[in-house]
Design a protein around this motif. Structure first.
Motif, PDB file in Angstrom:
ATOM      1  N   VAL A 177       0.848  -1.205   0.000  1.00  0.00           N
ATOM      2  CA  VAL A 177       0.000   0.000   0.000  1.00  0.00           C
ATOM      3  C   VAL A 177       0.877   1.246   0.000  1.00  0.00           C
ATOM      4  N   LEU A 178       1.916   1.231   0.828  1.00  0.00           N
ATOM      5  CA  LEU A 178       2.811   2.388   0.892  1.00  0.00           C
ATOM      6  C   LEU A 178       3.496   2.636  -0.450  1.00  0.00           C
ATOM      7  N   ALA A 215       1.127   4.003  -3.001  1.00  0.00           N
ATOM      8  CA  ALA A 215       0.818   5.415  -2.769  1.00  0.00           C
ATOM      9  C   ALA A 215       1.964   6.293  -3.252  1.00  0.00           C
ATOM     10  N   THR A 243       1.938   6.486  -6.976  1.00  0.00           N
ATOM     11  CA  THR A 243       0.854   7.340  -7.461  1.00  0.00           C
ATOM     12  C   THR A 243       1.236   8.806  -7.332  1.00  0.00           C
ATOM     13  N   LEU A 244       1.827   9.158  -6.192  1.00  0.00           N
ATOM     14  CA  LEU A 244       2.244  10.554  -5.999  1.00  0.00           C
ATOM     15  C   LEU A 244       3.313  10.952  -7.015  1.00  0.00           C
ATOM     16  N   CYS A 303      -4.013   2.628   5.313  1.00  0.00           N
ATOM     17  CA  CYS A 303      -4.806   2.934   4.110  1.00  0.00           C
ATOM     18  C   CYS A 303      -5.408   4.333   4.209  1.00  0.00           C
ATOM     19  N   VAL A 346      -2.718   6.937   3.676  1.00  0.00           N
ATOM     20  CA  VAL A 346      -2.306   6.962   2.278  1.00  0.00           C
ATOM     21  C   VAL A 346      -3.346   7.681   1.421  1.00  0.00           C
ATOM     22  N   SER A 347      -4.643   7.432   1.729  1.00  0.00           N
ATOM     23  CA  SER A 347      -5.705   8.098   0.967  1.00  0.00           C
ATOM     24  C   SER A 347      -5.602   9.604   1.123  1.00  0.00           C
ATOM     25  N   ILE A 364      -2.751  10.925  -0.952  1.00  0.00           N
ATOM     26  CA  ILE A 364      -3.028  10.957  -2.390  1.00  0.00           C
ATOM     27  C   ILE A 364      -3.991  12.096  -2.710  1.00  0.00           C
TER      28      ILE A 364
END
Lengths: 240, 256
Positions: free
Chosen positions: A83-84, A87, A90-91, B28, B31-32, B35
């Motif tokens: 998940v990290l 993320a 994505t950034l 999570c 992280v959301s 983002i």
């Protein structure tokens, strides 16, 4: 690889860097991350761009994994790290799209795929999650730089032999100050098409792997010679 | 690597399932938020960059001296274009509210995947320019359709259905007048076909597009029918006989 059962003292920085750049190099030593390596290295600039993006992701991933190492339970560590990493990627992707749009258009598809770059999860899992922040960051830097040089070398060879240029469009990536990097090695060159196509990536990578073997063998031979020479010296001294 | 640090006594709560679930949920959520912040910080610039891309693309096929209107603001969605070619945006160039040109995108199946192109036409249906936006043709062979690699794509400039007979809209190998570059036939064939189709769409619909502040796009049912017919054309270039027939029908429509 032989490095897995290595028992270095914690945070021996020179060996971290030698490992990352040579012995345990992501691509040449661990044979990881070959998918992006083969896919984007049609030019040295593309390789450099991909390498820098990967380095940034590696640094951030190693840093956060190391910071969180005491609160992450081993049972859920893999989903947490994924998940990290996702993320962070994505950034990076959004940032590239906004501020380096031209490069983003070239690398586009391969940026999201950094998530699946096993080298990143590999470093987080096997190194950063067990180390203090500083060594973890150093490891990411070493591994990332190791990956960059391989990408640039493979990309460079494919570009020179395939299109006769080197670092074409580098100013898109590095700004107009780096226009001087863009060189035409062979003007009016038709190019060896094979090297631009996917097989070219395999070929150059193969040659590079062979070269690394040769260099490694040369170094170990040198060492052996030195050892035998000193032994020989000692025996002759004794006999005389 | 130190083997000791990880195995030495771990706090027991780390093994509780509730803690693990909470940790995952917490990560999570964090992280959301990150983002979301990243999106807020970049989405405006990304939209700008995208707009700039479109303008750069248009600038290549619509010379700047031809218009003084805002191309992006005046763009319309046209069903005839959507039906046939996927994108459907019609960009109208106007000089003091007088139509001076049109640009739209085209898609055609190439040698390996779709070739996206943009073409600009003047009101008489002459080609102002054609450019390839994206393709996945073989590097070194088919990619000569890119302006960056080869000036071949400029050979369309100035051609129209009026000054180039239908039989000439093919690569030389097929008896037409457009050169195919060495080593690739399918790619230039696809581009020629797409350009020809684009001209036909224009010929068929120019009476709807031309009046400067034109009413919302609506078509008579029979035109719609003839559209879908051309749309369903095979991916490979149509045989010459078929093509002549189709273009006759086009001319009939165009002269309405």
């Amino acid at each position: 690889m032989e490095t897995n059962n290595r028992k270095d003292p914690p945070a021996h920085y020179p060996s971290i860097f030698i490992d990352g750049l040579w012995h345990n190099n992501v691509a040449l030593g661990q044979m990881l991350a070959l998918c992006p390596l083969l896919a984007v290295t049609t030019s040295a600039t593309n390789g450099l761009g991909m390498g820098i993006a990967t380095l940034v992701v590696m640094l951030s991933a190693n840093l956060t994994a190391s910071l969180l190492r005491d609160i992450v339970s081993p049972q859920v560590r893999i989903p947490v790290f994924i998940v990290l990493i996702a993320a962070i990627v994505t950034l990076v992707e959004m940032w590239l799209n906004a501020w380096m749009h031209e490069l983003y258009k070239i690398l586009g598809l391969f940026i999201p795929l950094i998530v699946t770059n096993c080298a990143i999860l590999g470093r987080v899992e096997s190194f950063a999650s067990k180390q203090k922040v500083l060594p973890a960051v150093a490891d990411a830097l070493a591994m990332g730089l190791g990956f960059i040089w391989v990408l640039v070398v493979v990309g460079g060879f494919r570009e020179i032999l395939g299109s006769g240029t080197l670092f074409a469009h580098a100013s898109l990536l590095l700004g107009s100050n780096f226009q001087w990097l863009e060189t035409t090695i062979i003007p009016d060159y038709q190019g060896i098409l094979l090297l631009i196509l996917p097989p070219g990536g395999f070929l150059i990578l193969g040659f590079l792997l062979g070269l690394k073997r040769l260099v490694d063998r040369f170094i170990s031979n040198k060492k052996e010679q030195r050892v035998t020479a000193t032994l020989h010296g000692m025996t002759t001294e004794n006999s005389s | 690597m130190p083997l000791s640090t990880t195995t030495i006594k771990r706090p027991s709560y780390l093994d509780r399932i509730g803690y693990q679930a909470g940790l995952l949920a917490g990560i999570c959520a964090m992280v959301s938020v990150l983002i979301l912040i990243g999106y807020q910080a970049t989405h405006e610039r990304i939209a700008q960059a995208f707009e700039q891309d479109q303008l750069n693309m248009l600038a290549q096929v619509l010379p700047a001296h031809l218009y003084n209107n805002d191309l992006l603001a005046d763009a319309r969605n046209i069903t005839a274009l959507t039906d046939a070619y996927g994108d459907g945006r019609l960009f109208s160039a106007k000089m003091d509210h007088q139509a001076t040109g049109f640009a739209f995108t085209l898609t055609q199946e190439g040698y390996s995947g779709q070739i996206r192109m943009i073409m600009g036409l003047d009101p008489e249906g002459r080609i102002l320019g054609v450019r390839v936006i994206s393709h996945s043709e073989t590097p070194g062979l088919g990619d000569k359709i890119e302006i960056a690699k080869d000036p071949w794509i400029l050979s369309f400039n100035g051609h129209s259905l009026a000054n180039t007979p239908t039989s000439d809209w093919a690569v030389q190998k097929d008896g037409g007048q457009f050169e195919a570059f060495t080593g690739a036939t399918i790619t230039p064939r696809a581009v020629v076909q797409a350009v020809f189709d684009g001209l036909n769409v224009y010929a068929r619909h120019q009476h709807e597009w031309l009046p400067a502040p034109s009413p919302p796009d609506h078509e008579s049912p029979e035109q719609e029918a003839s559209n879908t017919q051309t749309m369903k054309q095979p991916q490979a270039p149509v045989p010459a006989s078929d093509r002549t027939q189709r273009s006759k029908e086009t001319h009939a429509n165009g002269n309405q």
